[in-house]
Design a protein around this motif. Sequence first.
Motif, PDB file in Angstrom:
ATOM      1  N   GLY A  22       4.910  -1.046 -18.198  1.00 31.92           N
ATOM      2  CA  GLY A  22       5.433  -0.183 -17.144  1.00 31.92           C
ATOM      3  C   GLY A  22       5.097  -0.732 -15.773  1.00 31.92           C
ATOM      4  N   ILE A  23       4.099  -0.148 -15.136  1.00 28.73           N
ATOM      5  CA  ILE A  23       3.682  -0.593 -13.808  1.00 28.73           C
ATOM      6  C   ILE A  23       2.292  -1.217 -13.855  1.00 28.73           C
ATOM      7  CG2 ILE A  23       3.072   0.215 -11.488  1.00 28.73           C
ATOM      8  CD1 ILE A  23       5.389   2.256 -11.831  1.00 28.73           C
ATOM      9  N   LEU A  47      10.655  -0.271  -9.860  1.00 27.19           N
ATOM     10  CA  LEU A  47       9.385  -0.929  -9.571  1.00 27.19           C
ATOM     11  C   LEU A  47       8.926  -1.748 -10.776  1.00 27.19           C
ATOM     12  CD1 LEU A  47       6.942  -1.500  -7.820  1.00 27.19           C
ATOM     13  CD2 LEU A  47       5.955   0.690  -8.564  1.00 27.19           C
ATOM     14  N   ALA A  48       9.067  -1.183 -11.978  1.00 27.86           N
ATOM     15  CA  ALA A  48       8.690  -1.923 -13.188  1.00 27.86           C
ATOM     16  C   ALA A  48       9.512  -3.204 -13.323  1.00 27.86           C
ATOM     17  CB  ALA A  48       8.878  -1.040 -14.422  1.00 27.86           C
ATOM     18  N   LEU A  83      -9.344   0.864 -20.211  1.00 22.56           N
ATOM     19  CA  LEU A  83      -8.163   1.639 -19.830  1.00 22.56           C
ATOM     20  C   LEU A  83      -7.820   1.393 -18.361  1.00 22.56           C
ATOM     21  CD1 LEU A  83      -9.093   4.988 -21.596  1.00 22.56           C
ATOM     22  CD2 LEU A  83      -7.671   3.122 -22.489  1.00 22.56           C
ATOM     23  N   LEU A  84      -6.520   1.397 -18.082  1.00 19.96           N
ATOM     24  CA  LEU A  84      -6.029   1.140 -16.727  1.00 19.96           C
ATOM     25  C   LEU A  84      -4.920   2.126 -16.404  1.00 19.96           C
ATOM     26  CD1 LEU A  84      -5.729  -0.690 -14.153  1.00 19.96           C
ATOM     27  CD2 LEU A  84      -4.167  -2.105 -15.497  1.00 19.96           C
ATOM     28  N   GLY A  85      -4.947   2.699 -15.207  1.00 16.55           N
ATOM     29  CA  GLY A  85      -3.895   3.609 -14.778  1.00 16.55           C
ATOM     30  C   GLY A  85      -3.936   4.935 -15.521  1.00 16.55           C
ATOM     31  N   ASP A  86      -2.750   5.510 -15.778  1.00 16.83           N
ATOM     32  CA  ASP A  86      -2.667   6.850 -16.366  1.00 16.83           C
ATOM     33  C   ASP A  86      -3.397   6.979 -17.693  1.00 16.83           C
ATOM     34  OD1 ASP A  86      -1.172   7.717 -14.247  1.00 16.83           O
ATOM     35  OD2 ASP A  86       0.735   7.825 -15.317  1.00 16.83           O
ATOM     36  N   MET A 144      -2.860   4.264  -7.774  1.00 13.40           N
ATOM     37  CA  MET A 144      -4.105   3.970  -8.486  1.00 13.40           C
ATOM     38  C   MET A 144      -3.902   2.881  -9.534  1.00 13.40           C
ATOM     39  SD  MET A 144      -6.125   7.613  -8.873  1.00 13.40           S
ATOM     40  CE  MET A 144      -4.839   8.419  -9.826  1.00 13.40           C
ATOM     41  N   ALA A 145      -2.728   2.850 -10.163  1.00 15.42           N
ATOM     42  CA  ALA A 145      -2.457   1.804 -11.147  1.00 15.42           C
ATOM     43  C   ALA A 145      -2.419   0.431 -10.492  1.00 15.42           C
ATOM     44  CB  ALA A 145      -1.133   2.098 -11.858  1.00 15.42           C
ATOM     45  N   LEU A 146      -1.767   0.330  -9.335  1.00 14.62           N
ATOM     46  CA  LEU A 146      -1.660  -0.956  -8.649  1.00 14.62           C
ATOM     47  C   LEU A 146      -3.014  -1.428  -8.134  1.00 14.62           C
ATOM     48  CD1 LEU A 146       1.654  -0.290  -6.698  1.00 14.62           C
ATOM     49  CD2 LEU A 146       1.343  -1.922  -8.569  1.00 14.62           C
TER      50      LEU A 146
END
Length: 398
Positions: free
Chosen positions: A9-10, A105-106, A284-287, A302-304
């Motif tokens: 995803g992102i 964006l993805a 874990l990263l992002g959501d 926050m993911a970026l």
Amino acid sequence: MRVLISGAGIAGPALAFWLHRHGIAATVVERAAAPRPGGQAVDIRGAAKDVVARMGLMARVRAERVDERGIATVDAAGRWTSTMAADAFGGEGMVAEIELPRGDLARVLHEATRDDVDYRFGDRITSLRQDGPRVEVGFASGGAEEFDLVVGADGVRSGVRALAFGPETDFVRPLGGYTAFFSIPDPGDLRHWYLMYNAPGGIAAGIRPENGGTAKAYLSFRSAERGLERLPVADQQRLLNERLAHVGWRVPALLQAMPQARDFVFDALCQVRVEQWSRGSVVLLGDAGYCGSPLAGLGTSMALVGAYVLAGELAASGGDAQAACLAYQRRLQRYVDAGTELPPGGIRAYAPDSATMIRLRAVSMRMMTRWPMKQMLAAQFAKAGAFELPAFGSAVPV
């Protein structure tokens, strides 16, 4: 070092971008057959703008942005009752300066990494076995491989988190509501504004502009009942018709258009809180690890930022992936804590119970750009930028 990322995803492609810059091999596995198009609008705020700029992708991201000039609340007759322009609070208000569909964006991130990263679409992780510092990963397509680090960047319903950390119920907290979104033909009269309507009983509906002749419809309702997101799509749509049958404004037309939409999504409004973001060599990263829900509005940023920091810590770790994961959380914890906080009033402010509360909310919105409320809200919106990006010096120049 070999890093496996679950999710294209992102967060996943952003991490892969920075890993390649640091000379670290990245593999991305994604259960979808290709990058997912469409999706709801996401925004890039604060420190995340600096990340995108350092990637050299700001011009491409801005080229995909939607011309969305702000948010307006409306009554049942369609009269505007309050507005907040996108340039309020320096472009960091309720609608940000940079808003674009998630899928766009993805796609930008995928295009920036596809020549340097091993993407494996149409596959997923089915097992994880940690033996020493490495992880043996089993795939749905068959076979197994070893990696130095496995990253769950696969969203709120993370499969990696379920395998390595525990059941979803331990980490996902429902907020007491559900939301659906889907594309409709552009009605032609939005004037580049996101229109939002509320009805008594905790109902919210909205239409926000997109590019290419479409708009995105939103339908939400409050409910303490759990598990409705697991219903078949036909039952989800039947439920929306039942809950919103009495609602005015343009809601009847949105309900009528809903069955024809090819991109219908229905999900619970929820937060994700994981106390420790890594377990050995799984992180874990992002959501998947921290999500404040769409009400908090900082998930993409926050993911970026998280992808930038995790890649930098891995590059600086001297090959110790587990130590890098702990350093990544230490550096980001305060930023994530602030970013996952709900705005004042939470879901009750987003979907008020009574007509009186709806009118008071409109009055409150009209006051948001005036002192002293403007000063109070400026601090709330500023949390998106309340993080100074560290300089990880080993990144290979563009």
